[in-house]
Scaffold this motif. Structure first.
Motif, PDB file in Angstrom:
ATOM      1  N   ASP A 182       6.921  -4.091   1.117  1.00 48.32           N
ATOM      2  CA  ASP A 182       6.500  -4.558  -0.435  1.00 48.32           C
ATOM      3  C   ASP A 182       4.913  -5.170   0.105  1.00 48.32           C
ATOM      4  O   ASP A 182       4.590  -5.915   0.939  1.00 48.32           O
ATOM      5  CB  ASP A 182       7.250  -5.677  -0.769  1.00 48.32           C
ATOM      6  CG  ASP A 182       7.841  -6.717   0.081  1.00 48.32           C
ATOM      7  OD1 ASP A 182       7.651  -6.518   1.296  1.00 48.32           O
ATOM      8  OD2 ASP A 182       8.259  -7.724  -0.405  1.00 48.32           O
ATOM      9  N   PHE A 183       4.308  -5.172  -0.786  1.00 48.72           N
ATOM     10  CA  PHE A 183       2.822  -5.419  -0.879  1.00 48.72           C
ATOM     11  C   PHE A 183       1.845  -5.195   0.565  1.00 48.72           C
ATOM     12  O   PHE A 183       0.957  -6.113   0.564  1.00 48.72           O
ATOM     13  CB  PHE A 183       2.900  -7.119  -1.290  1.00 48.72           C
ATOM     14  CG  PHE A 183       3.389  -7.375  -2.604  1.00 48.72           C
ATOM     15  CD1 PHE A 183       2.595  -7.053  -3.740  1.00 48.72           C
ATOM     16  CD2 PHE A 183       4.681  -7.651  -2.919  1.00 48.72           C
ATOM     17  CE1 PHE A 183       3.095  -7.467  -5.045  1.00 48.72           C
ATOM     18  CE2 PHE A 183       4.987  -8.008  -4.123  1.00 48.72           C
ATOM     19  CZ  PHE A 183       4.150  -7.787  -5.168  1.00 48.72           C
ATOM     20  N   LEU A 184       2.239  -4.179   0.918  1.00 48.67           N
ATOM     21  CA  LEU A 184       1.625  -3.752   2.189  1.00 48.67           C
ATOM     22  C   LEU A 184       0.104  -3.573   1.788  1.00 48.67           C
ATOM     23  O   LEU A 184      -0.994  -3.755   2.423  1.00 48.67           O
ATOM     24  CB  LEU A 184       2.127  -2.418   2.908  1.00 48.67           C
ATOM     25  CG  LEU A 184       1.172  -1.913   3.989  1.00 48.67           C
ATOM     26  CD1 LEU A 184       1.212  -3.047   5.063  1.00 48.67           C
ATOM     27  CD2 LEU A 184       1.952  -0.647   4.406  1.00 48.67           C
ATOM     28  N   PHE A 185      -0.246  -3.348   0.523  1.00 44.85           N
ATOM     29  CA  PHE A 185      -1.599  -2.879   0.218  1.00 44.85           C
ATOM     30  C   PHE A 185      -1.968  -3.996  -0.875  1.00 44.85           C
ATOM     31  O   PHE A 185      -2.923  -3.662  -1.473  1.00 44.85           O
ATOM     32  CB  PHE A 185      -1.566  -1.427  -0.739  1.00 44.85           C
ATOM     33  CG  PHE A 185      -1.062  -0.384   0.027  1.00 44.85           C
ATOM     34  CD1 PHE A 185      -1.717   0.228   1.220  1.00 44.85           C
ATOM     35  CD2 PHE A 185       0.494   0.167   0.433  1.00 44.85           C
ATOM     36  CE1 PHE A 185      -1.159   1.126   1.911  1.00 44.85           C
ATOM     37  CE2 PHE A 185       0.622   0.948   0.827  1.00 44.85           C
ATOM     38  CZ  PHE A 185      -0.107   1.494   1.807  1.00 44.85           C
ATOM     39  N   GLY A 186      -1.356  -5.082  -0.684  1.00 46.26           N
ATOM     40  CA  GLY A 186      -2.080  -6.284  -1.370  1.00 46.26           C
ATOM     41  C   GLY A 186      -1.740  -6.644  -2.787  1.00 46.26           C
ATOM     42  O   GLY A 186      -1.711  -7.588  -3.288  1.00 46.26           O
ATOM     43  N   ARG A 187      -1.153  -5.462  -3.522  1.00 48.49           N
ATOM     44  CA  ARG A 187      -0.937  -5.449  -4.844  1.00 48.49           C
ATOM     45  C   ARG A 187       0.025  -4.572  -5.408  1.00 48.49           C
ATOM     46  O   ARG A 187       0.247  -3.596  -4.622  1.00 48.49           O
ATOM     47  CB  ARG A 187      -2.203  -5.501  -5.650  1.00 48.49           C
ATOM     48  CG  ARG A 187      -2.791  -4.264  -5.648  1.00 48.49           C
ATOM     49  CD  ARG A 187      -4.041  -3.959  -6.607  1.00 48.49           C
ATOM     50  NE  ARG A 187      -4.545  -2.536  -6.515  1.00 48.49           N
ATOM     51  CZ  ARG A 187      -4.231  -1.605  -7.167  1.00 48.49           C
ATOM     52  NH1 ARG A 187      -3.268  -1.694  -7.857  1.00 48.49           N
ATOM     53  NH2 ARG A 187      -4.906  -0.428  -6.906  1.00 48.49           N
TER      54      ARG A 187
END
Ligand SMILES: [Zn+2]
Length: 454
Positions: A182-187
């Motif tokens: 979750d939220f690996l890509f910041g959003r």
């Protein structure tokens, strides 16, 4: 100085006028015009500039024409594939592909995509509808860049109608962040990634994609095989969201193609007025009846399940189970669709299997009960109609763009002849006569190069 420049200009003008005026006569033992019920003997297509001047049987050949004799072959309109993903290749190990997707610079992936485009057009597919191009964590529109570069003559490839990101729900088949931490890509993914929830957001996503160059709108209305956080047949858009999707797209004069395996989602999508159902694995006869009544096209993509089933060990167990369920259902569904006379478009899901093998779909269609001539029509007249470009391409007749290919022998006697294209012309330019150039690229490629293999 001025005189020299004038002379140079005049020279180039003369060369280009002569080029545009050159008459080419293509000859072969047979011709299939894209819509008739059988090929006819002694095929001739006369080409001038980018257009077909005349096409038919035993036509007189103008004395000024450059003759290209294709021997014991069949002249056909350039094939079309209504379902490709030219900017990707996930035909190898699934986990390796996921790693590569976040590892490789998007520019590098775009350069690799140019070899997919070349392989496709050299296989005789002069037009594709490219149904979704996304790179996790990136907003690049690689499919738009590929289409534009082909149109400008910078690279060689098929005419492309592109869908950009495709539209889907949070956590659905198209959510690029699904399956990652979750939220690996910041959003969370949003409309700029094609991810939208609720009718208003769906409209915004459609508008955003059209703004950025989409020719067609693609959406995922049910789960899929190659996605990690969903079930293969559950509905992923509500009827209200589908209605908004179709209404907004059609208002902007864009057709709507929906990825759909499940029967419930298919019925709702057909009722909402989508133009084509992609895959359709679990569709029941009642749903096919509704499709026939509404004139909705089915793009079966048999090659996709065929490839995955042949390489099951390349996929995680959860995806193997989804692939098996879809494969078990799709053959009966396709047989029923053929028997019932549902409109069938030719589409393969290229990228699931290595690019350039598109024509293998023909044999799969014929093996499941379709007449060879109808399979050929699906990749010519039918696809041209579905794509909304039937005035320009899809048939060999006067005034159409000169997209002409040659198949050895008679493809209605041996449908696998479509896998051995001997000649490709696109818009009057000879792209291939003899072995494909893409082979040369493959041989010199580094081991990391994602060129077609196998
Ligand atoms: Zn697809």
């Amino acid at each position: 100085m001025k005189v020299t420049r004038c002379l140079i200009t005049a020279f180039f003008l003369a060369v280009s006028v002569r080029g545009a005026d050159e008459v080419i006569a293509l000859k072969a033992a047979r011709i299939f015009d894209g819509k008739s019920n059988a090929p006819v003997q002694n095929g001739v297509v006369i080409v001038q500039g980018d257009k077909i001047v005349d096409a038919g049987s035993n036509l007189p050949i103008p004395s000024s024409a450059r003759v290209i004799d294709l021997g014991d072959g069949t002249l056909c309109p350039g094939f079309m594939d209504a379902h490709t993903h030219l900017t990707s290749d996930f035909s190898g190990d699934y986990n390796q592909h996921r790693l590569k997707e976040v590892d490789l610079n998007v520019s590098e992936q775009a350069i690799i995509a140019t070899s997919h485009a070349l392989a496709t057009v050299e296989a005789g597919f002069t037009t594709v509808r490219d149904l979704g191009s996304r790179f996790v964590g990136s907003h690049e529109f690689v499919d738009v860049a590929l289409r534009n570069s082909i149109n400008k003559g910078v690279i060689i490839g098929p005419r492309m109608l592109v869908a950009t990101k495709g539209i889907g729900s949070t956590g659905g088949h198209f959510d690029p962040t699904s399956g990652f931490r979750d939220f690996l890509f910041g959003r969370e993914a949003d409309y700029t990634d094609g991810i939208a929830d609720g009718p208003d957001e769906i409209r915004k996503a459609v508008r955003f994609e059209v703004k950025n160059g989409a020719d067609v709108i693609k959406a995922a209305v049910s789960g899929g095989v190659l996605s990690l956080a969903d079930e293969v047949d559950t509905p992923q858009l509500t009827p209200a969201e589908m209605a908004a999707l179709v209404d907004e797209s059609h208002r902007l004069r864009k057709r709507v193609a929906v990825h759909c395996h499940g029967d419930d989602a298919a019925r709702e999508a057909i009722e909402a007025g989508v133009d084509s159902i992609e895959h359709g694995s679990f569709m029941k006869p009642e749903t096919l009846t509704l499709m026939k009544k509404k004139g909705t096209f089915l793009t079966p993509t048999l090659m996709a399940t065929e490839w995955i089933m042949g390489k099951l060990e390349n996929y995680p167990p959860a995806l193997q189970a989804k692939a098996k369920a879809a494969a078990a259902a799709r053959s009966d569904m396709f047989r029923n669709a053929v028997k019932m006379g549902v409109r069938i478009s030719f589409g393969t899901d290229a990228a699931v299997y290595p690019h350039g093998q598109n024509a293998k779909e023909f044999k799969l269609m014929v093996d499941l009960g379709m007449k060879p001539i109808d399979a050929l029509k699906s990749a010519t007249a039918n696809d041209a109609e579905l794509l909304g470009i039937a005035q320009k391409v899809g048939m060999l007749e006067k005034g159409k763009l000169a997209d002409v290919i040659a198949v050895p022998g008679d493809p209605t006697a041996d449908i696998t002849a479509t896998e051995r294209i001997s000649f490709v012309m696109k818009e009057g330019k000879v792209i291939r006569q003899g072995p494909p150039a893409v082979q040369k690229i493959k041989n010199t490629a580094s081991p990391n190069f994602a060129a077609p293999a196998d």
